[in-house]
Design a protein around this motif. Sequence first.
Motif, PDB file in Angstrom:
ATOM      1  N   SER A 141     -34.272  26.868 -38.853  1.00 35.09           N
ATOM      2  CA  SER A 141     -33.114  27.135 -38.004  1.00 35.09           C
ATOM      3  C   SER A 141     -31.844  26.427 -38.478  1.00 35.09           C
ATOM      4  CB  SER A 141     -33.412  26.734 -36.551  1.00 35.09           C
ATOM      5  OG  SER A 141     -32.502  27.319 -35.671  1.00 35.09           O
ATOM      6  N   ALA A 142     -31.681  26.360 -39.807  1.00 32.72           N
ATOM      7  CA  ALA A 142     -30.439  25.838 -40.388  1.00 32.72           C
ATOM      8  C   ALA A 142     -29.661  27.006 -40.987  1.00 32.72           C
ATOM      9  CB  ALA A 142     -30.747  24.795 -41.460  1.00 32.72           C
ATOM     10  N   VAL A 143     -28.352  26.824 -41.134  1.00 33.59           N
ATOM     11  CA  VAL A 143     -27.518  27.852 -41.764  1.00 33.59           C
ATOM     12  C   VAL A 143     -26.607  27.198 -42.800  1.00 33.59           C
ATOM     13  CG1 VAL A 143     -27.514  29.330 -39.715  1.00 33.59           C
ATOM     14  CG2 VAL A 143     -25.649  27.704 -40.071  1.00 33.59           C
ATOM     15  N   LYS A 144     -26.154  28.024 -43.743  1.00 35.23           N
ATOM     16  CA  LYS A 144     -25.122  27.611 -44.688  1.00 35.23           C
ATOM     17  C   LYS A 144     -23.905  28.474 -44.427  1.00 35.23           C
ATOM     18  CE  LYS A 144     -24.033  27.121 -49.616  1.00 35.23           C
ATOM     19  NZ  LYS A 144     -24.539  27.274 -51.007  1.00 35.23           N
TER      20      LYS A 144
ATOM     21  N   GLU B 203     -21.191  32.870 -33.427  1.00 33.79           N
ATOM     22  CA  GLU B 203     -22.261  32.462 -32.516  1.00 33.79           C
ATOM     23  C   GLU B 203     -23.089  31.320 -33.097  1.00 33.79           C
ATOM     24  OE1 GLU B 203     -24.685  35.747 -31.449  1.00 33.79           O
ATOM     25  OE2 GLU B 203     -23.057  36.889 -30.509  1.00 33.79           O
ATOM     26  N   GLU B 204     -23.144  31.239 -34.415  1.00 30.23           N
ATOM     27  CA  GLU B 204     -23.982  30.233 -35.077  1.00 30.23           C
ATOM     28  C   GLU B 204     -23.287  28.878 -35.086  1.00 30.23           C
ATOM     29  OE1 GLU B 204     -23.068  33.074 -36.277  1.00 30.23           O
ATOM     30  OE2 GLU B 204     -24.785  34.253 -36.968  1.00 30.23           O
ATOM     31  N   LYS B 205     -23.171  28.281 -33.888  1.00 30.26           N
ATOM     32  CA  LYS B 205     -22.501  26.982 -33.767  1.00 30.26           C
ATOM     33  C   LYS B 205     -23.496  25.851 -34.036  1.00 30.26           C
ATOM     34  CE  LYS B 205     -19.024  28.497 -30.420  1.00 30.26           C
ATOM     35  NZ  LYS B 205     -19.178  29.913 -30.760  1.00 30.26           N
ATOM     36  N   PRO B 206     -23.019  24.712 -34.561  1.00 32.42           N
ATOM     37  CA  PRO B 206     -23.940  23.594 -34.813  1.00 32.42           C
ATOM     38  C   PRO B 206     -24.449  22.981 -33.516  1.00 32.42           C
ATOM     39  CG  PRO B 206     -21.666  22.961 -35.284  1.00 32.42           C
ATOM     40  CD  PRO B 206     -21.657  24.419 -35.006  1.00 32.42           C
ATOM     41  N   LEU B 207     -25.667  22.466 -33.545  1.00 29.83           N
ATOM     42  CA  LEU B 207     -26.207  21.759 -32.392  1.00 29.83           C
ATOM     43  C   LEU B 207     -25.359  20.534 -32.103  1.00 29.83           C
ATOM     44  CD1 LEU B 207     -30.011  21.981 -33.272  1.00 29.83           C
ATOM     45  CD2 LEU B 207     -28.814  23.236 -31.468  1.00 29.83           C
ATOM     46  N   PRO B 208     -25.293  20.093 -30.838  1.00 31.17           N
ATOM     47  CA  PRO B 208     -24.406  18.974 -30.463  1.00 31.17           C
ATOM     48  C   PRO B 208     -24.676  17.696 -31.250  1.00 31.17           C
ATOM     49  CG  PRO B 208     -25.346  20.025 -28.506  1.00 31.17           C
ATOM     50  CD  PRO B 208     -26.020  20.642 -29.677  1.00 31.17           C
ATOM     51  N   TYR B 209     -25.943  17.468 -31.596  1.00 36.00           N
ATOM     52  CA  TYR B 209     -26.316  16.220 -32.279  1.00 36.00           C
ATOM     53  C   TYR B 209     -26.432  16.405 -33.789  1.00 36.00           C
ATOM     54  CZ  TYR B 209     -30.291  18.799 -30.433  1.00 36.00           C
ATOM     55  OH  TYR B 209     -31.123  19.811 -30.015  1.00 36.00           O
ATOM     56  N   CYS B 210     -25.904  17.515 -34.305  1.00 29.53           N
ATOM     57  CA  CYS B 210     -25.983  17.791 -35.743  1.00 29.53           C
ATOM     58  C   CYS B 210     -24.574  17.824 -36.342  1.00 29.53           C
ATOM     59  CB  CYS B 210     -26.687  19.123 -35.987  1.00 29.53           C
ATOM     60  SG  CYS B 210     -26.664  19.654 -37.710  1.00 29.53           S
TER      61      CYS B 210
ATOM     62  N   PHE C 170     -29.204  26.497 -32.821  1.00 29.44           N
ATOM     63  CA  PHE C 170     -30.289  26.661 -31.857  1.00 29.44           C
ATOM     64  C   PHE C 170     -31.273  27.708 -32.392  1.00 29.44           C
ATOM     65  CE2 PHE C 170     -32.495  27.814 -27.980  1.00 29.44           C
ATOM     66  CZ  PHE C 170     -32.632  26.573 -27.367  1.00 29.44           C
ATOM     67  N   PRO C 171     -32.569  27.389 -32.360  1.00 27.52           N
ATOM     68  CA  PRO C 171     -33.554  28.274 -32.996  1.00 27.52           C
ATOM     69  C   PRO C 171     -33.725  29.619 -32.295  1.00 27.52           C
ATOM     70  CG  PRO C 171     -34.651  26.517 -31.796  1.00 27.52           C
ATOM     71  CD  PRO C 171     -33.192  26.190 -31.774  1.00 27.52           C
ATOM     72  N   GLU C 172     -33.976  30.621 -33.102  1.00 30.06           N
ATOM     73  CA  GLU C 172     -34.321  31.956 -32.589  1.00 30.06           C
ATOM     74  C   GLU C 172     -35.833  32.003 -32.439  1.00 30.06           C
ATOM     75  OE1 GLU C 172     -33.612  35.452 -30.944  1.00 30.06           O
ATOM     76  OE2 GLU C 172     -31.982  34.245 -31.800  1.00 30.06           O
ATOM     77  N   ILE C 173     -36.293  32.147 -31.217  1.00 32.01           N
ATOM     78  CA  ILE C 173     -37.730  32.054 -30.934  1.00 32.01           C
ATOM     79  C   ILE C 173     -38.323  33.441 -30.752  1.00 32.01           C
ATOM     80  CG2 ILE C 173     -39.450  31.188 -29.293  1.00 32.01           C
ATOM     81  CD1 ILE C 173     -37.315  29.003 -28.629  1.00 32.01           C
TER      82      ILE C 173
ATOM     83  N   VAL D 105     -47.883  28.323 -28.128  1.00 32.65           N
ATOM     84  CA  VAL D 105     -47.231  27.672 -29.272  1.00 32.65           C
ATOM     85  C   VAL D 105     -47.828  28.193 -30.580  1.00 32.65           C
ATOM     86  CG1 VAL D 105     -47.019  25.483 -30.523  1.00 32.65           C
ATOM     87  CG2 VAL D 105     -46.440  25.573 -28.104  1.00 32.65           C
ATOM     88  N   GLU D 106     -49.150  28.315 -30.608  1.00 31.93           N
ATOM     89  CA  GLU D 106     -49.828  28.805 -31.814  1.00 31.93           C
ATOM     90  C   GLU D 106     -49.449  30.255 -32.133  1.00 31.93           C
ATOM     91  OE1 GLU D 106     -54.018  28.289 -31.505  1.00 31.93           O
ATOM     92  OE2 GLU D 106     -53.899  26.118 -31.216  1.00 31.93           O
ATOM     93  N   ASN D 107     -49.234  31.053 -31.087  1.00 33.03           N
ATOM     94  CA  ASN D 107     -48.984  32.480 -31.277  1.00 33.03           C
ATOM     95  C   ASN D 107     -47.504  32.837 -31.409  1.00 33.03           C
ATOM     96  OD1 ASN D 107     -51.720  32.784 -31.034  1.00 33.03           O
ATOM     97  ND2 ASN D 107     -51.663  33.440 -28.889  1.00 33.03           N
ATOM     98  N   SER D 108     -46.626  31.838 -31.341  1.00 34.33           N
ATOM     99  CA  SER D 108     -45.186  32.102 -31.368  1.00 34.33           C
ATOM    100  C   SER D 108     -44.553  31.549 -32.644  1.00 34.33           C
ATOM    101  CB  SER D 108     -44.508  31.466 -30.140  1.00 34.33           C
ATOM    102  OG  SER D 108     -45.066  31.951 -28.937  1.00 34.33           O
ATOM    103  N   THR D 109     -43.390  32.087 -32.967  1.00 31.51           N
ATOM    104  CA  THR D 109     -42.607  31.577 -34.090  1.00 31.51           C
ATOM    105  C   THR D 109     -41.495  30.709 -33.526  1.00 31.51           C
ATOM    106  OG1 THR D 109     -43.056  33.580 -35.359  1.00 31.51           O
ATOM    107  CG2 THR D 109     -41.228  32.203 -36.096  1.00 31.51           C
ATOM    108  N   ILE D 110     -41.585  29.391 -33.805  1.00 38.98           N
ATOM    109  CA  ILE D 110     -40.651  28.433 -33.211  1.00 38.98           C
ATOM    110  C   ILE D 110     -40.134  27.502 -34.307  1.00 38.98           C
ATOM    111  CG2 ILE D 110     -40.293  26.844 -31.277  1.00 38.98           C
ATOM    112  CD1 ILE D 110     -43.197  27.723 -30.394  1.00 38.98           C
ATOM    113  N   PRO D 111     -39.076  27.868 -34.989  1.00 34.85           N
ATOM    114  CA  PRO D 111     -38.515  26.969 -36.008  1.00 34.85           C
ATOM    115  C   PRO D 111     -37.794  25.797 -35.338  1.00 34.85           C
ATOM    116  CG  PRO D 111     -37.157  28.933 -35.790  1.00 34.85           C
ATOM    117  CD  PRO D 111     -38.321  29.129 -34.874  1.00 34.85           C
ATOM    118  N   VAL D 112     -38.291  24.596 -35.564  1.00 34.61           N
ATOM    119  CA  VAL D 112     -37.686  23.415 -34.941  1.00 34.61           C
ATOM    120  C   VAL D 112     -36.677  22.785 -35.905  1.00 34.61           C
ATOM    121  CG1 VAL D 112     -38.111  21.126 -33.981  1.00 34.61           C
ATOM    122  CG2 VAL D 112     -39.744  22.970 -33.552  1.00 34.61           C
ATOM    123  N   PRO D 113     -35.397  22.769 -35.550  1.00 35.51           N
ATOM    124  CA  PRO D 113     -34.387  22.155 -36.428  1.00 35.51           C
ATOM    125  C   PRO D 113     -34.661  20.664 -36.636  1.00 35.51           C
ATOM    126  CG  PRO D 113     -33.353  23.463 -34.689  1.00 35.51           C
ATOM    127  CD  PRO D 113     -34.795  23.335 -34.329  1.00 35.51           C
ATOM    128  N   ALA D 114     -34.414  20.188 -37.838  1.00 33.44           N
ATOM    129  CA  ALA D 114     -34.672  18.781 -38.153  1.00 33.44           C
ATOM    130  C   ALA D 114     -33.865  17.846 -37.260  1.00 33.44           C
ATOM    131  CB  ALA D 114     -34.351  18.523 -39.624  1.00 33.44           C
TER     132      ALA D 114
END
Length: 450
Positions: free
Chosen positions: A13-16, A85-92, A117-120, A302-311
Motif C-alpha cells: 500500500s505504498a505509492v510513488k 485521492e492517494e494522500k499520504p497517511l497522517p504518520y507517514c 490507506f490500504p485497499e482491502i 484475515v486468512e481469506n482477505s487481501t490486506i496490505p499493511v503499510p509499513a
Amino acid sequence: MVKEKKIEQLDNSAVKLTITVEQDAVRSEYDTLLKEYARNAQIKGFRKGKVPPAVLERKFGESIRHEASQKSLENALRSVFDEIEEKPLPYCTPTLTDEPDFSMESDMTFAVTYDVFPEITIGEYDGIQVEEPQVSISKDDEKRELEQLQEQNAVVVEKENAAIKDGHIVTLNYQELNEDGTPTENTRREDFTFTVGSGYNLYQLDSDIAGLKKGDSKKITKTFAEDYEHSELAGQTRTIEVEITAVKEKDLPAIDDELAQDVSEKYETIDDLKKDIRNRLEKNLETRLRQIKVDQVMDTLVENSTIPVPASMLDAELENSWHRFVHQFRAAEDQVLQLLQMQGKTKDELLEEWRPAAEKNLKRSLITQKLIELEKIEVSDDELEEELKEQAEGSGTSLEELKEYFTKQGMMPYLKQDLQERKAQDALLAKAKIKKGKKSGYLDVVQPNQ
C-alpha cells in the motif's frame, strides 16, 4: 504550476508520485527569493537593500537555488495532494526518491514515495465455521468466587510466638553476605513482606524460613538452578541473612449474612451474594464465549482477505504499544529502557517480538472497518444512549455525569466507533455456522492463561 503528475502503485500500500513543475514556476520562486535576499542582505561595501543581483547570485546563488527547489517541491506537493485521492497517511512522511535537477532553463521533475490507506479485498464471510466450547458453571466455580471475597474481607492478626508456616504473612529484613561474612553492598532490604508458600520473593525463601519466629535470624546458603527465573541468580550460590520482624495470619470471616453485608450494602443475605456471583459468572462466560467466536471468525477472514499493511501504519501501531508498555511501569522511558537492558533486551528487539501480533491486530481492525462500510453499519442516538446507560449502571455513576465526562474528554466518537465495531462483529456471527466444541471448565475458558 504543476505540469504533469504520475502515480505508481508499489507493494504494501505504498505509492510513488512523480511530479513535473513548470519552468516558469521554478523561475518565479527563484526570483522571489532573490528579491528577499536583496532587501535583507548585508554585504560589506554595499548599503542594505542595494546589493546588485549579480553579487548576490555569486555569494548566495547555491543557497537560493536549493531553497527555491525546496519551496517549489513543497508547493507542488501541497497542490497535488489537494487534488488526488492517494494522500499520504497522517504518520507517514513522503520520502524523496529522485532528487530534483534544479534548473531555471527547464522543467523540474522529482518523485516521492509514501504510504496510503490500504485497499482491502475482503474474503467471503457468509458461513464461516466456528467452534464454541461447551461450558457449565459448577458449584466449585461459585465456591471459589465466594472464597476470594472471604479472603478479601479477612482481618490480618499478629502472631507473636507462632512458628512460620504456609499461609503466614511474614515481614523480614534481608541482605546477601560475602564469603568472609560481610554484607554485600546494595543488597539489603528492610520490611519486605510476602505470604509464605506463594514464592513471591527473589530468593524463594519460603521453605527456608519455615519454623522461625518473630525476632529470629538465620543465614541461608542456596544454589540456584541454571534456569532460575531471576537471571541474575541463575547458576549462582548465595548466602542470605534474614531477620524476621513480624509474623501475621489472616483471620477469615464466616461465610454468612454478615460477610455478604460487608461485601456490599446491596446484599442482605448470603443467598443474595451467591445469586449475584452466579449472575456475574454467567455474564463473564457469555462475554468470553462471544470473544472466542469473534476471534475464530476474524482469524479465518484475515486468512481469506487481501490486506496490505503499510509499513508506516505498522510502525505507528508498534510505537503506540511501546508507549502503553512504558505507561504500565509508571516510570520514565529511560528507566524502562534500563530495566530492559538489565534483562539483556533492547526496545528494537521488543518491538520485533511484538510485530506479528501488531500486524494481526491491524489486519483485524482494517477488516472490521471494511465490514462497517460494506454492511452500512450505523449507530443511532438511542443505541448510544443505551450504551451510556449500561456503563453508568455498571460504574455506579449517574447517566448525566457519565455523559458529561465522555463529552468533555472527547470520547463520544470513540464510543460510537466501539459500538459500530461490535455491531460488525455481531453481523459476522449472525452469518457464521456455529457448532458445539469440546467440554471445558469455566476457568480454562475465561482465564486460559492463568
